[in-house]
Design a protein around this motif. Structure first.
Motif, PDB file in Angstrom:
ATOM      1  N   MET A  46       6.994  44.049 -37.807  1.00  0.00           N
ATOM      2  CA  MET A  46       7.808  43.080 -38.497  1.00  0.00           C
ATOM      3  C   MET A  46       7.025  42.454 -39.642  1.00  0.00           C
ATOM      4  O   MET A  46       5.851  42.163 -39.511  1.00  0.00           O
ATOM      5  N   GLU A  47       7.722  42.215 -40.710  1.00  0.00           N
ATOM      6  CA  GLU A  47       7.103  41.557 -41.849  1.00  0.00           C
ATOM      7  C   GLU A  47       7.325  40.056 -41.743  1.00  0.00           C
ATOM      8  O   GLU A  47       8.389  39.602 -41.347  1.00  0.00           O
ATOM      9  N   GLN A  48       6.293  39.338 -42.096  1.00  0.00           N
ATOM     10  CA  GLN A  48       6.431  37.895 -42.120  1.00  0.00           C
ATOM     11  C   GLN A  48       6.975  37.483 -43.478  1.00  0.00           C
ATOM     12  O   GLN A  48       6.561  38.005 -44.512  1.00  0.00           O
ATOM     13  N   GLN A  49       7.898  36.554 -43.438  1.00  0.00           N
ATOM     14  CA  GLN A  49       8.409  36.045 -44.700  1.00  0.00           C
ATOM     15  C   GLN A  49       7.422  35.028 -45.266  1.00  0.00           C
ATOM     16  O   GLN A  49       6.894  34.190 -44.529  1.00  0.00           O
ATOM     17  N   LYS A  50       7.189  35.149 -46.535  1.00  0.00           N
ATOM     18  CA  LYS A  50       6.271  34.233 -47.185  1.00  0.00           C
ATOM     19  C   LYS A  50       7.003  32.937 -47.506  1.00  0.00           C
ATOM     20  O   LYS A  50       8.092  32.944 -48.062  1.00  0.00           O
ATOM     21  N   LYS A  51       6.399  31.816 -47.120  1.00  0.00           N
ATOM     22  CA  LYS A  51       6.990  30.511 -47.393  1.00  0.00           C
ATOM     23  C   LYS A  51       6.790  30.159 -48.866  1.00  0.00           C
ATOM     24  O   LYS A  51       5.801  30.534 -49.483  1.00  0.00           O
ATOM     25  N   ALA A  52       7.723  29.422 -49.386  1.00  0.00           N
ATOM     26  CA  ALA A  52       7.591  28.924 -50.756  1.00  0.00           C
ATOM     27  C   ALA A  52       6.544  27.820 -50.786  1.00  0.00           C
ATOM     28  O   ALA A  52       6.392  27.058 -49.837  1.00  0.00           O
ATOM     29  N   THR A  53       5.810  27.745 -51.863  1.00  0.00           N
ATOM     30  CA  THR A  53       4.815  26.696 -52.042  1.00  0.00           C
ATOM     31  C   THR A  53       5.442  25.551 -52.821  1.00  0.00           C
ATOM     32  O   THR A  53       6.162  25.765 -53.792  1.00  0.00           O
ATOM     33  N   SER A  54       5.160  24.357 -52.394  1.00  0.00           N
ATOM     34  CA  SER A  54       5.710  23.171 -53.045  1.00  0.00           C
ATOM     35  C   SER A  54       5.076  22.985 -54.420  1.00  0.00           C
ATOM     36  O   SER A  54       3.863  22.848 -54.556  1.00  0.00           O
ATOM     37  N   TYR A  55       5.922  22.988 -55.451  1.00  0.00           N
ATOM     38  CA  TYR A  55       5.427  22.786 -56.811  1.00  0.00           C
ATOM     39  C   TYR A  55       4.929  21.360 -57.025  1.00  0.00           C
ATOM     40  O   TYR A  55       4.047  21.120 -57.855  1.00  0.00           O
ATOM     41  N   LEU A  56       5.475  20.425 -56.270  1.00  0.00           N
ATOM     42  CA  LEU A  56       5.007  19.045 -56.363  1.00  0.00           C
ATOM     43  C   LEU A  56       3.564  18.928 -55.890  1.00  0.00           C
ATOM     44  O   LEU A  56       2.769  18.194 -56.480  1.00  0.00           O
ATOM     45  N   SER A  57       3.227  19.673 -54.850  1.00  0.00           N
ATOM     46  CA  SER A  57       1.861  19.649 -54.328  1.00  0.00           C
ATOM     47  C   SER A  57       0.882  20.241 -55.332  1.00  0.00           C
ATOM     48  O   SER A  57      -0.204  19.707 -55.551  1.00  0.00           O
ATOM     49  N   ILE A  58       1.284  21.339 -55.951  1.00  0.00           N
ATOM     50  CA  ILE A  58       0.417  21.966 -56.953  1.00  0.00           C
ATOM     51  C   ILE A  58       0.253  21.048 -58.161  1.00  0.00           C
ATOM     52  O   ILE A  58      -0.861  20.879 -58.679  1.00  0.00           O
ATOM     53  N   SER A  59       1.340  20.426 -58.596  1.00  0.00           N
ATOM     54  CA  SER A  59       1.269  19.492 -59.723  1.00  0.00           C
ATOM     55  C   SER A  59       0.370  18.306 -59.401  1.00  0.00           C
ATOM     56  O   SER A  59      -0.377  17.828 -60.264  1.00  0.00           O
ATOM     57  N   SER A  60       0.427  17.851 -58.176  1.00  0.00           N
ATOM     58  CA  SER A  60      -0.424  16.755 -57.738  1.00  0.00           C
ATOM     59  C   SER A  60      -1.896  17.132 -57.837  1.00  0.00           C
ATOM     60  O   SER A  60      -2.716  16.362 -58.343  1.00  0.00           O
ATOM     61  N   MET A  61      -2.228  18.328 -57.377  1.00  0.00           N
ATOM     62  CA  MET A  61      -3.620  18.765 -57.426  1.00  0.00           C
ATOM     63  C   MET A  61      -4.100  18.913 -58.865  1.00  0.00           C
ATOM     64  O   MET A  61      -5.209  18.504 -59.203  1.00  0.00           O
ATOM     65  N   VAL A  62      -3.276  19.465 -59.727  1.00  0.00           N
ATOM     66  CA  VAL A  62      -3.651  19.635 -61.131  1.00  0.00           C
ATOM     67  C   VAL A  62      -3.881  18.273 -61.793  1.00  0.00           C
ATOM     68  O   VAL A  62      -4.886  18.071 -62.492  1.00  0.00           O
ATOM     69  N   CYS A  63      -2.975  17.335 -61.563  1.00  0.00           N
ATOM     70  CA  CYS A  63      -3.145  15.990 -62.130  1.00  0.00           C
ATOM     71  C   CYS A  63      -4.392  15.308 -61.576  1.00  0.00           C
ATOM     72  O   CYS A  63      -5.111  14.620 -62.313  1.00  0.00           O
ATOM     73  N   GLY A  64      -4.656  15.490 -60.289  1.00  0.00           N
ATOM     74  CA  GLY A  64      -5.853  14.900 -59.693  1.00  0.00           C
ATOM     75  C   GLY A  64      -7.126  15.448 -60.295  1.00  0.00           C
ATOM     76  O   GLY A  64      -8.068  14.704 -60.586  1.00  0.00           O
ATOM     77  N   ILE A  65      -7.173  16.756 -60.517  1.00  0.00           N
ATOM     78  CA  ILE A  65      -8.354  17.369 -61.126  1.00  0.00           C
ATOM     79  C   ILE A  65      -8.522  16.883 -62.563  1.00  0.00           C
ATOM     80  O   ILE A  65      -9.640  16.581 -62.997  1.00  0.00           O
ATOM     81  N   ILE A  66      -7.420  16.779 -63.296  1.00  0.00           N
ATOM     82  CA  ILE A  66      -7.495  16.278 -64.678  1.00  0.00           C
ATOM     83  C   ILE A  66      -8.018  14.843 -64.700  1.00  0.00           C
ATOM     84  O   ILE A  66      -8.807  14.470 -65.568  1.00  0.00           O
ATOM     85  N   SER A  67      -7.594  14.027 -63.726  1.00  0.00           N
ATOM     86  CA  SER A  67      -8.054  12.635 -63.704  1.00  0.00           C
ATOM     87  C   SER A  67      -9.544  12.528 -63.418  1.00  0.00           C
ATOM     88  O   SER A  67     -10.183  11.561 -63.828  1.00  0.00           O
ATOM     89  N   ILE A  68     -10.120  13.523 -62.753  1.00  0.00           N
ATOM     90  CA  ILE A  68     -11.566  13.521 -62.505  1.00  0.00           C
ATOM     91  C   ILE A  68     -12.319  14.069 -63.715  1.00  0.00           C
ATOM     92  O   ILE A  68     -13.362  13.546 -64.097  1.00  0.00           O
ATOM     93  N   ILE A  69     -11.787  15.107 -64.321  1.00  0.00           N
ATOM     94  CA  ILE A  69     -12.497  15.775 -65.415  1.00  0.00           C
ATOM     95  C   ILE A  69     -12.527  14.915 -66.675  1.00  0.00           C
ATOM     96  O   ILE A  69     -13.506  14.922 -67.411  1.00  0.00           O
ATOM     97  N   LEU A  70     -11.478  14.176 -66.938  1.00  0.00           N
ATOM     98  CA  LEU A  70     -11.383  13.388 -68.172  1.00  0.00           C
ATOM     99  C   LEU A  70     -11.430  11.886 -67.893  1.00  0.00           C
ATOM    100  O   LEU A  70     -10.491  11.162 -68.214  1.00  0.00           O
TER     101      LEU A  70
END
Length: 90
Positions: free
Chosen positions: A1-25
């Motif tokens: 049986m194949e496992q269905q891949k869950k969708a990744t939350s775009y809000l979570s990814i956006s949060s991480m990107v914004c957090g990294i930007i806040s540290i870098i700059l």
């Protein structure tokens, strides 16, 4: 049986990107705003992951943590610069 891949939350990814930007700059001045956005998106993304059974809980947690660190760096910078300016005024 194949496992269905869950969708990744775009809000979570956006949060991480914004957090990294806040540290870098940290000197840009707008990083406190980006840090707050990272925390808000992280909390919303965390709820999105839990309620909708999506992937991305780690991204949400990383965004929250990076946002807090970015704000702390900005506050530390503000205290150091403020203290330096006050010492020059006297």
């Amino acid at each position: 049986m194949e496992q269905q891949k869950k969708a990744t939350s775009y809000l979570s990814i956006s949060s991480m990107v914004c957090g990294i930007i806040s540290i870098i700059l940290p000197m840009a001045g707008f990083n406190i705003v980006v840090g707050i956005i990272a925390i808000v998106l992280g909390v919303i993304g965390k709820n999105d992951v839990i309620n909708n059974q999506k992937d991305g809980l780690g991204f949400a947690k990383a965004g929250i943590i990076c946002g807090i660190i970015g704000i702390a760096i900005w506050l530390l910078f503000l205290i150091i610069v403020g203290g330096t300016l006050l010492s020059f005024m006297h």
